[in-house]
Design a protein around this motif. Structure first.
Motif, PDB file in Angstrom:
ATOM      1  N   VAL A 196      -5.734  20.669   2.376  1.00 10.06           N
ATOM      2  CA  VAL A 196      -4.972  19.812   3.289  1.00 10.06           C
ATOM      3  C   VAL A 196      -4.017  18.957   2.463  1.00 10.06           C
ATOM      4  O   VAL A 196      -4.444  18.159   1.620  1.00 10.06           O
ATOM      5  CB  VAL A 196      -5.891  18.904   4.128  1.00 10.06           C
ATOM      6  N   VAL A 197      -2.717  19.182   2.680  1.00 10.67           N
ATOM      7  CA  VAL A 197      -1.685  18.328   2.098  1.00 10.67           C
ATOM      8  C   VAL A 197      -1.278  17.335   3.175  1.00 10.67           C
ATOM      9  O   VAL A 197      -0.831  17.737   4.250  1.00 10.67           O
ATOM     10  CB  VAL A 197      -0.463  19.152   1.640  1.00 10.67           C
ATOM     11  N   GLY A 198      -1.439  16.062   2.915  1.00  9.77           N
ATOM     12  CA  GLY A 198      -1.052  15.031   3.880  1.00  9.77           C
ATOM     13  C   GLY A 198       0.290  14.439   3.503  1.00  9.77           C
ATOM     14  O   GLY A 198       0.477  13.995   2.361  1.00  9.77           O
ATOM     15  N   SER A 199       1.242  14.438   4.440  1.00  8.15           N
ATOM     16  CA  SER A 199       2.601  13.965   4.138  1.00  8.15           C
ATOM     17  C   SER A 199       3.131  13.109   5.279  1.00  8.15           C
ATOM     18  O   SER A 199       2.775  13.309   6.448  1.00  8.15           O
ATOM     19  CB  SER A 199       3.556  15.148   3.922  1.00  8.15           C
ATOM     20  N   VAL A 200       4.017  12.187   4.923  1.00  9.74           N
ATOM     21  CA  VAL A 200       4.730  11.386   5.918  1.00  9.74           C
ATOM     22  C   VAL A 200       6.099  12.030   6.123  1.00  9.74           C
ATOM     23  O   VAL A 200       6.840  12.244   5.158  1.00  9.74           O
ATOM     24  CB  VAL A 200       4.888   9.931   5.444  1.00  9.74           C
ATOM     25  N   HIS A 201       6.431  12.338   7.373  1.00 14.81           N
ATOM     26  CA  HIS A 201       7.711  12.976   7.685  1.00 14.81           C
ATOM     27  C   HIS A 201       8.572  12.164   8.659  1.00 14.81           C
ATOM     28  O   HIS A 201       9.689  12.584   8.974  1.00 14.81           O
ATOM     29  CB  HIS A 201       7.480  14.367   8.292  1.00 14.81           C
ATOM     30  N   SER A 202       8.080  11.052   9.128  1.00  9.63           N
ATOM     31  CA  SER A 202       8.821  10.293  10.147  1.00  9.63           C
ATOM     32  C   SER A 202       8.819   8.805   9.806  1.00  9.63           C
ATOM     33  O   SER A 202       7.977   8.336   9.035  1.00  9.63           O
ATOM     34  CB  SER A 202       8.193  10.499  11.534  1.00  9.63           C
ATOM     35  N   LYS A 203       9.781   8.091  10.403  1.00 11.98           N
ATOM     36  CA  LYS A 203       9.907   6.641  10.189  1.00 11.98           C
ATOM     37  C   LYS A 203       9.871   6.301   8.699  1.00 11.98           C
ATOM     38  O   LYS A 203       9.179   5.379   8.262  1.00 11.98           O
ATOM     39  CB  LYS A 203       8.796   5.892  10.946  1.00 11.98           C
ATOM     40  N   LEU A 204      10.648   7.057   7.931  1.00  9.90           N
ATOM     41  CA  LEU A 204      10.626   6.899   6.477  1.00  9.90           C
ATOM     42  C   LEU A 204      11.271   5.600   6.011  1.00  9.90           C
ATOM     43  O   LEU A 204      11.103   5.210   4.854  1.00  9.90           O
ATOM     44  CB  LEU A 204      11.314   8.086   5.810  1.00  9.90           C
ATOM     45  N   ARG A 205      12.012   4.920   6.875  1.00  9.82           N
ATOM     46  CA  ARG A 205      12.650   3.646   6.505  1.00  9.82           C
ATOM     47  C   ARG A 205      11.834   2.443   6.966  1.00  9.82           C
ATOM     48  O   ARG A 205      12.340   1.320   6.991  1.00  9.82           O
ATOM     49  CB  ARG A 205      14.062   3.590   7.096  1.00  9.82           C
TER      50      ARG A 205
END
Length: 338
Positions: A196-205
């Motif tokens: 499982v790779v966990g990543s943030v893809h939204s609301k990066l700012r």
């Protein structure tokens, strides 16, 4: 030369140099057409000058097939091979020590090639394993996998593995870390896949405080193995540039070290994430690492040299890079009690 091999190799080299998608697709499509025909059929077509009459075969790909059938290396392939060269210098010994790649995508989400082609290319590169980590459902723009589609993909992974002796395609997912820090897939499925790779893809700012809280909650999950492209930055490429997300790196990397979550060294040339200063900080904090390509096409599986060069420059210890580990050790680690 086998014309199918020649066409596949050209596509691989074009992907490796991040050539336009339409150009790569021409050779991949032609390879599939040629693979569906016998050599005698191809030779008959070549002799009659009718290869271009086949759907998916154009003048350039027909020329490659004809030259391959004539027994030589096609000119177009020879030119690409002559200019291929290493993608990055430094880190060659570490690149040789890598046994696999733990972040890749197929055409089941936003990748460009079938699962089988990704697996075959990884095996040809000498990998012992490749994790197939297509996107989770929240990322609709990337055709993220629903529960039903991911279960179906798990069956495909098992079927693909029956065709290999010295290579293993690992099941996995690149799972969005939602805004509240939960992971974007069911616990049952996250407990079923290998990686499982966990990543943030939204609301990066988002603000540093908000992003830090979100990332810490994701890292605290009992299922996450790798924290993907932690800053989300883009430094070049067709999508333009994007600044780093702001977060408390000391808190995030300390949590990764405490929880045994590997920090990804993302090797994509437009990402090169984390930046070197943060990579050095993660080393000092005692984190584990995974040097991954985040490949969306077979040729991009060769991007790892970008990551190994950065790892060596920043002093990442080889024994803390989880994809230098034998498969048995890696899977024992992913199934650890947390």
């Amino acid at each position: 030369m086998d014309p199918v091999a020649a066409l596949r190799r050209i596509a691989f080299l074009l992907e490796r140099q991040v050539a336009p998608t339409y150009r790569v697709k021409a050779f991949r499509s032609a390879s599939l057409v040629a693979a569906g025909m016998t050599e005698d059929e191809l030779r008959a077509r070549a002799a009659a000058g009718s290869l271009k009459d086949l759907p998916g075969i154009g003048p350039k790909t027909a020329g490659v097939i004809e030259q391959a059938l004539a027994g030589g290396t096609p000119d177009y392939l020879a030119d690409l091979e002559a200019t291929a060269g290493p993608l990055a210098t430094g880190g060659e010994d570490l690149r040789a020590a890598l046994r696999g790649d733990l972040h890749s995508h197929s055409d089941w989400s936003d990748g460009g090639s079938p699962i089988e082609e990704m697996a075959m290319t990884a095996a040809e590169l000498g990998h012992e394993y490749l994790a197939l980590t297509d996107h989770s459902p929240r990322l609709t723009v990337a055709n993220g996998l629903s529960v039903e589609r991911l279960y179906k993909q798990l069956r495909i992974v098992r079927a693909v593995n029956k065709h290999f002796d010295d290579f293993t395609l690992l099941s996995g997912i690149e799972c969005d870390i939602n805004e509240d820090g939960t992971l974007d897939q069911t616990d049952e499925l996250l407990g079923t896949v290998d990686i499982v790779v966990g990543s943030v893809h939204s609301k990066l700012r988002a603000s540093s405080a908000v992003m830090t809280k979100r990332m810490l909650a994701g890292i605290a999950s009992p299922y996450i193995d790798v924290l993907g492209h932690c800053t989300g930055r883009l430094v070049t490429g067709g999508r333009g540039t994007r600044p780093e997300s702001q977060f408390d790196a000391d808190a995030v990397f300390s949590a990764c070290a405490e929880r045994g979550v590997a920090v990804e060294i993302n090797s994509r040339p437009e990402r090169l994430d984390p930046p070197k200063r943060l990579l050095r900080q993660a080393v000092e904090t005692g984190c584990l690492f995974s040097i991954d390509t985040d490949a969306h096409a077979p040729g991009q599986l060769d991007f790892q040299s970008y990551g190994t060069a950065r790892a060596v420059e920043c002093g990442v210890p080889e024994d803390r890079i989880i994809n230098t580990w034998p498969l048995e050790q890696l899977l024992e680690w992913t199934r650890r009690s947390r």
